[in-house]
Motif scaffolding. Structure first.
Motif, PDB file in Angstrom:
ATOM      1  N   PRO A  82      -1.816  -2.264  -8.318  1.00  0.00           N
ATOM      2  CA  PRO A  82      -2.773  -1.449  -9.073  1.00  0.00           C
ATOM      3  C   PRO A  82      -2.606   0.032  -8.729  1.00  0.00           C
ATOM      4  O   PRO A  82      -2.391   0.384  -7.567  1.00  0.00           O
ATOM      5  N   ILE A  89      -1.599   4.802  -4.566  1.00  0.00           N
ATOM      6  CA  ILE A  89      -2.509   5.938  -4.730  1.00  0.00           C
ATOM      7  C   ILE A  89      -1.662   7.166  -5.004  1.00  0.00           C
ATOM      8  O   ILE A  89      -0.801   7.542  -4.211  1.00  0.00           O
ATOM      9  N   THR A  96      -9.008  -2.316  -0.157  1.00  0.00           N
ATOM     10  CA  THR A  96      -8.364  -3.387  -0.909  1.00  0.00           C
ATOM     11  C   THR A  96      -6.990  -3.685  -0.305  1.00  0.00           C
ATOM     12  O   THR A  96      -6.465  -2.914   0.493  1.00  0.00           O
ATOM     13  N   TYR A 113      -4.075   3.881  -8.624  1.00  0.00           N
ATOM     14  CA  TYR A 113      -5.260   4.716  -8.543  1.00  0.00           C
ATOM     15  C   TYR A 113      -4.814   6.169  -8.542  1.00  0.00           C
ATOM     16  O   TYR A 113      -4.101   6.602  -7.634  1.00  0.00           O
ATOM     17  N   SER A 156       4.030   1.284 -10.417  1.00  0.00           N
ATOM     18  CA  SER A 156       3.004   0.286 -10.687  1.00  0.00           C
ATOM     19  C   SER A 156       3.506  -0.743 -11.703  1.00  0.00           C
ATOM     20  O   SER A 156       3.292  -1.951 -11.529  1.00  0.00           O
ATOM     21  N   ARG A 172      -4.012  -4.182  -1.940  1.00  0.00           N
ATOM     22  CA  ARG A 172      -2.820  -3.717  -2.657  1.00  0.00           C
ATOM     23  C   ARG A 172      -3.160  -2.485  -3.467  1.00  0.00           C
ATOM     24  O   ARG A 172      -4.159  -2.489  -4.191  1.00  0.00           O
ATOM     25  N   TRP A 173      -2.334  -1.449  -3.360  1.00  0.00           N
ATOM     26  CA  TRP A 173      -2.558  -0.251  -4.160  1.00  0.00           C
ATOM     27  C   TRP A 173      -1.374   0.699  -4.141  1.00  0.00           C
ATOM     28  O   TRP A 173      -0.552   0.672  -3.231  1.00  0.00           O
ATOM     29  N   ILE A 229     -11.018   1.990  -2.290  1.00  0.00           N
ATOM     30  CA  ILE A 229      -9.619   1.669  -2.618  1.00  0.00           C
ATOM     31  C   ILE A 229      -8.872   1.268  -1.356  1.00  0.00           C
ATOM     32  O   ILE A 229      -8.142   0.273  -1.348  1.00  0.00           O
ATOM     33  N   ARG A 289      -5.496   7.831   4.190  1.00  0.00           N
ATOM     34  CA  ARG A 289      -4.575   7.106   3.305  1.00  0.00           C
ATOM     35  C   ARG A 289      -3.240   6.860   3.990  1.00  0.00           C
ATOM     36  O   ARG A 289      -2.673   5.769   3.909  1.00  0.00           O
ATOM     37  N   LYS A 293       0.861  -1.187   0.000  1.00  0.00           N
ATOM     38  CA  LYS A 293       0.000   0.000   0.000  1.00  0.00           C
ATOM     39  C   LYS A 293       0.895   1.233   0.000  1.00  0.00           C
ATOM     40  O   LYS A 293       1.471   1.594   1.024  1.00  0.00           O
TER      41      LYS A 293
END
Length: 154
Positions: free
Chosen positions: A33, A69, A64, A35, A27, A66-67, A61, A81, A8
């Motif tokens: 992923p 941002i 989830t 965002y 990414s 995995r991300w 988001i 966040r 994250k």
């Protein structure tokens, strides 16, 4: 430690510093992923969504596993966040560099849309907003993020 340990990632920083380009590259490298908050907060043509719609999408988001941002969004969601992120990437260039990169992005944006901007966004209007945010971010957000980073607090 490798990027495999990070799941994250919050990418923040002042306007025009290359956050979107960096986030896309991260990414690609990590497979996380991506965002882009400007694409969530604004629709095609630069029309802003309601605050409730934006906050709902942001929360989805965060839930989830995995991300990455990219961006700021709003003050209320940035702290949510940061609480969820295991990694913070803060782009902190000298103010004049951000100013120059924003100017370069505005000029080139008439030929190629800027990375991370919603489709058909008004280049001039978006750039003027970025110029207004530039000093505010430098004066308020950068010192807050620096204090958090130096203290090791999350």
């Amino acid at each position: 430690m490798t990027w495999k340990n990070f799941t994250k990632v919050a990418v923040l920083g002042n306007a025009g510093g290359g956050k979107s380009t960096l986030s896309k590259r991260l990414s690609d490298i990590t497979g996380l992923p991506l965002y882009v908050l400007d694409k969530i907060k604004y629709r095609s043509g630069g029309v802003e969504v309601s605050q409730e719609e934006y906050k709902r999408a942001h929360q989805e988001i965060l839930q989830t596993d995995r991300w990455i941002i990219d961006g700021f969004g709003c003050m209320e969601t940035v702290w949510l966040r940061l609480d969820e992120a295991d990694t913070l990437v803060y782009v902190d260039l000298p103010l004049y560099v951000h100013f120059w990169l924003m100017t370069k992005r505005m000029i080139s944006g008439y030929f190629n849309p800027p990375e991370g901007w919603p489709e058909n966004s008004p280049i001039f209007k978006g750039s003027m907003i970025s110029y207004r945010v530039l000093w505010l971010c430098h004066k308020y957000l950068t010192p807050m993020i620096s204090r958090i980073y130096r203290s090791g607090a999350k």
